[in-house]
Motif scaffolding. Structure first.
Motif, short mmCIF file in Angstrom:
data_model
loop_
_atom_site.label_atom_id
_atom_site.label_comp_id
_atom_site.label_asym_id
_atom_site.label_seq_id
_atom_site.Cartn_x
_atom_site.Cartn_y
_atom_site.Cartn_z
N TRP A 70 0.87 -1.18 0.00
CA TRP A 70 0.00 0.00 0.00
C TRP A 70 0.91 1.23 0.00
CZ3 TRP A 70 -5.33 -0.89 0.69
CH2 TRP A 70 -5.69 -2.15 1.18
N THR A 71 0.62 2.20 -0.82
CA THR A 71 1.37 3.45 -0.75
C THR A 71 0.48 4.54 -0.20
OG1 THR A 71 0.79 4.00 -3.03
CG2 THR A 71 2.92 2.93 -2.69
N GLY A 72 1.12 5.51 0.43
CA GLY A 72 0.39 6.63 0.99
C GLY A 72 1.36 7.71 1.44
N THR A 73 0.80 8.72 2.04
CA THR A 73 1.58 9.83 2.57
C THR A 73 1.06 10.15 3.97
OG1 THR A 73 1.87 10.73 0.35
CG2 THR A 73 2.32 12.23 2.19
N ARG A 74 1.98 10.37 4.89
CA ARG A 74 1.64 10.73 6.27
C ARG A 74 2.49 11.90 6.70
NH1 ARG A 74 1.39 4.61 8.63
NH2 ARG A 74 -0.63 4.09 7.75
N PHE A 75 1.98 12.67 7.65
CA PHE A 75 2.72 13.82 8.15
C PHE A 75 4.10 13.44 8.66
CE2 PHE A 75 -1.60 15.68 8.85
CZ PHE A 75 -1.45 16.75 7.98
N TRP A 76 4.19 12.37 9.44
CA TRP A 76 5.45 12.06 10.13
C TRP A 76 6.55 11.56 9.21
CZ3 TRP A 76 7.78 7.27 10.34
CH2 TRP A 76 7.02 6.17 9.93
N CYS A 77 6.18 11.02 8.03
CA CYS A 77 7.22 10.40 7.20
C CYS A 77 7.17 10.77 5.73
CB CYS A 77 7.16 8.88 7.34
SG CYS A 77 5.65 8.14 6.67
N LEU A 81 5.71 3.21 1.75
CA LEU A 81 5.19 1.94 1.26
C LEU A 81 4.95 1.07 2.48
CD1 LEU A 81 4.54 0.27 -1.34
CD2 LEU A 81 6.79 -0.77 -1.02
N ASP A 82 3.71 0.66 2.67
CA ASP A 82 3.32 -0.21 3.78
C ASP A 82 3.30 -1.65 3.26
OD1 ASP A 82 2.22 -1.43 6.02
OD2 ASP A 82 0.49 -0.12 6.12
N VAL A 83 4.07 -2.51 3.89
CA VAL A 83 4.17 -3.91 3.52
C VAL A 83 3.24 -4.70 4.43
CG1 VAL A 83 5.74 -5.84 3.15
CG2 VAL A 83 6.57 -3.48 2.88
N ARG A 107 13.61 -2.03 -3.52
CA ARG A 107 13.86 -1.39 -4.83
C ARG A 107 12.59 -0.72 -5.36
NH1 ARG A 107 16.73 -6.05 -5.59
NH2 ARG A 107 15.09 -7.00 -6.85
N TYR A 108 11.47 -1.41 -5.25
CA TYR A 108 10.19 -0.88 -5.71
C TYR A 108 9.83 0.41 -4.96
CZ TYR A 108 5.21 -0.65 -6.87
OH TYR A 108 3.98 -0.23 -7.28
N ALA A 109 10.01 0.40 -3.64
CA ALA A 109 9.70 1.59 -2.84
C ALA A 109 10.55 2.78 -3.28
CB ALA A 109 9.92 1.30 -1.36
N ARG A 110 11.81 2.53 -3.56
CA ARG A 110 12.68 3.61 -4.06
C ARG A 110 12.21 4.12 -5.41
NH1 ARG A 110 17.17 4.06 -0.84
NH2 ARG A 110 17.64 2.27 0.48
N GLU A 111 11.82 3.21 -6.31
CA GLU A 111 11.30 3.60 -7.62
C GLU A 111 10.02 4.43 -7.50
OE1 GLU A 111 10.66 -0.07 -9.69
OE2 GLU A 111 12.81 -0.51 -9.81
N GLN A 112 9.23 4.17 -6.47
CA GLN A 112 7.99 4.89 -6.23
C GLN A 112 8.21 6.18 -5.44
OE1 GLN A 112 5.09 3.75 -7.75
NE2 GLN A 112 6.64 2.41 -8.64
N ALA A 113 9.47 6.54 -5.23
CA ALA A 113 9.85 7.77 -4.51
C ALA A 113 9.35 7.78 -3.07
CB ALA A 113 9.38 9.01 -5.27
N CYS A 114 9.31 6.59 -2.46
CA CYS A 114 8.91 6.50 -1.05
C CYS A 114 10.10 6.86 -0.17
CB CYS A 114 8.43 5.09 -0.72
SG CYS A 114 6.89 4.66 -1.56
N GLU A 115 9.80 7.49 0.95
CA GLU A 115 10.83 7.87 1.90
C GLU A 115 11.08 6.79 2.94
OE1 GLU A 115 10.64 12.04 3.15
OE2 GLU A 115 9.08 12.29 1.62
N VAL A 116 10.06 5.98 3.23
CA VAL A 116 10.21 4.91 4.22
C VAL A 116 9.39 3.70 3.82
CG1 VAL A 116 10.64 6.46 6.18
CG2 VAL A 116 8.32 5.73 5.69
N LEU A 117 9.82 2.55 4.34
CA LEU A 117 9.03 1.32 4.33
C LEU A 117 8.49 1.14 5.73
CD1 LEU A 117 11.40 -1.20 2.50
CD2 LEU A 117 9.18 -0.42 1.69
N VAL A 118 7.24 0.73 5.85
CA VAL A 118 6.66 0.43 7.16
C VAL A 118 5.99 -0.94 7.09
CG1 VAL A 118 6.31 2.86 7.77
CG2 VAL A 118 4.47 1.61 6.66
N LEU A 119 5.95 -1.62 8.21
CA LEU A 119 5.25 -2.90 8.29
C LEU A 119 4.94 -3.20 9.74
CD1 LEU A 119 7.42 -5.22 9.42
CD2 LEU A 119 8.29 -4.97 7.12
N ASP A 120 4.02 -4.11 9.94
CA ASP A 120 3.66 -4.60 11.27
C ASP A 120 4.07 -6.06 11.37
OD1 ASP A 120 2.39 -2.21 12.02
OD2 ASP A 120 0.44 -2.89 11.33
N ALA A 121 4.45 -6.47 12.57
CA ALA A 121 4.69 -7.88 12.87
C ALA A 121 4.15 -8.13 14.27
CB ALA A 121 6.18 -8.20 12.81
N TYR A 122 3.50 -9.26 14.45
CA TYR A 122 2.98 -9.57 15.78
C TYR A 122 4.11 -9.56 16.80
CZ TYR A 122 -1.41 -10.92 13.58
OH TYR A 122 -2.57 -10.93 12.86
#
Length: 171
Positions: A70-77, A81-83, A107-122
């Motif tokens: 999922w891609t998006g934009t947030r104030f903090w970051c 790209l959310d994995v 690599r994909y996140a960089r191509e999409q001009a994302c500044e960070v990758l984020v994800l959740d893990a239990y």
């Protein structure tokens, strides 16, 4: 026993086309065994309408690993790209599939001009924590969940102590 695929060239990592997305459901069921396949299919359709994409690891035309994107934009970051729902077929774990998926995603996140990758893990998925930390991720917060209505098909490890039996941790 699965073949060793760590260095095999016939492992393909790519985004799935919308019509191919149902191929991921057997792996998604690994994480959500209590949720009926029809419900997962309905959710997949709704997610796709909301911008969900999925990268897959394909070995000899079998889908052996997936990660939702999922891609998006947030104030903090800024742009991110959310994995989501990373899962590798149990027969192919510890063979480099997760690493190849993670490298592709970065690599994909960089191509999409994302500044960070984020994800959740239990919180109980120590193997995932160690894997992501080896790959440069850092634990920087908590993901809080408040269920607003009863949910019968919760993962066993959703942190509420009210989950179903047999659920698994995602990434």
């Amino acid at each position: 026993m699965a073949e060793d695929i760590e260095s095999a060239e016939d492992l393909t990592i790519r985004l799935l086309q919308r019509a191919e997305l149902p191929r991921i459901l057997p792996l998604i069921r690994e994480l959500n065994p209590a949720i009926p396949e029809l419900v997962l299919l309905q959710r997949l359709e709704e997610m796709t309408q909301g911008g969900y994409q999925c990268v897959a690891a394909l070995w000899k035309d079998d889908c052996i690993g997936v990660a939702g994107l999922w891609t998006g934009t947030r104030f903090w970051c800024g742009r991110y790209l959310d994995v989501d729902n990373v899962v590798v077929d149990p027969r192919y774990r510890s063979m480099g599939v997760g690493q190849r998926l993670t490298d592709w995603i970065e690599r994909y996140a960089r191509e999409q001009a994302c500044e960070v990758l984020v994800l959740d893990a239990y919180v109980t998925n120590q193997r995932a924590h160690a894997f992501y930390e080896r790959n440069g991720f850092r634990i920087v917060g908590y993901h809080f969940v408040k269920h607003l209505r009863p949910i019968r098909q919760r993962p066993a490890d959703d942190g509420t102590g009210q989950g179903s039996t047999g659920g698994g941790a995602s990434s």
